[in-house]
Write a protein that holds these residues in place. Structure first.
Motif: not given
Length: 110
Positions: A19-26, A32-33, A49-53
């Protein structure tokens, strides 16, 4: 916590991560990490990791993950999900294909 409770907690945590990935709530990724997160053998940390996403989402603006099934047990967590997107350029060194959908089944260790 018994095995079924910990398995459900792991499943709920993974669902929250997606859900965090889909909402782009970096800014929520740290929930979670691990601080020393590693991706494909590369130590990135949460910021890397955030920069990669963020880069992935620039290359695939409509990237969305849909969980089909999550199996959690003492051996780990194995999600099965589909991702659908229109790629705007090459992604991870692959050829760009408009409207391509892919399925992934990736193991995670708890």
């Amino acid at each position: 916590m018994d095995a079924s409770s910990s398995e459900r907690a792991a499943t709920m945590m993974y669902e929250g991560y997606i859900a965090c990935l889909n909402a782009r709530t970096w800014t929520g990724l740290g929930e979670f990490l691990a601080d020393d997160v590693v991706h494909n053998g590369r130590p990135l940390g949460v910021d890397g990791y955030r920069a990669m996403l963020e880069q992935d989402c620039r290359e695939i603006p409509d990237l969305y993950f849909h969980i089909d099934l999550v199996v959690a047990n003492e051996a780990g967590l194995r999600p099965g999900f589909d991702s659908t997107a229109h790629r705007s350029m090459n992604f991870l060194g692959c050829l760009s294909m408009e409207g391509e959908s892919s399925s992934m089944n990736t193991p995670f260790t708890l």
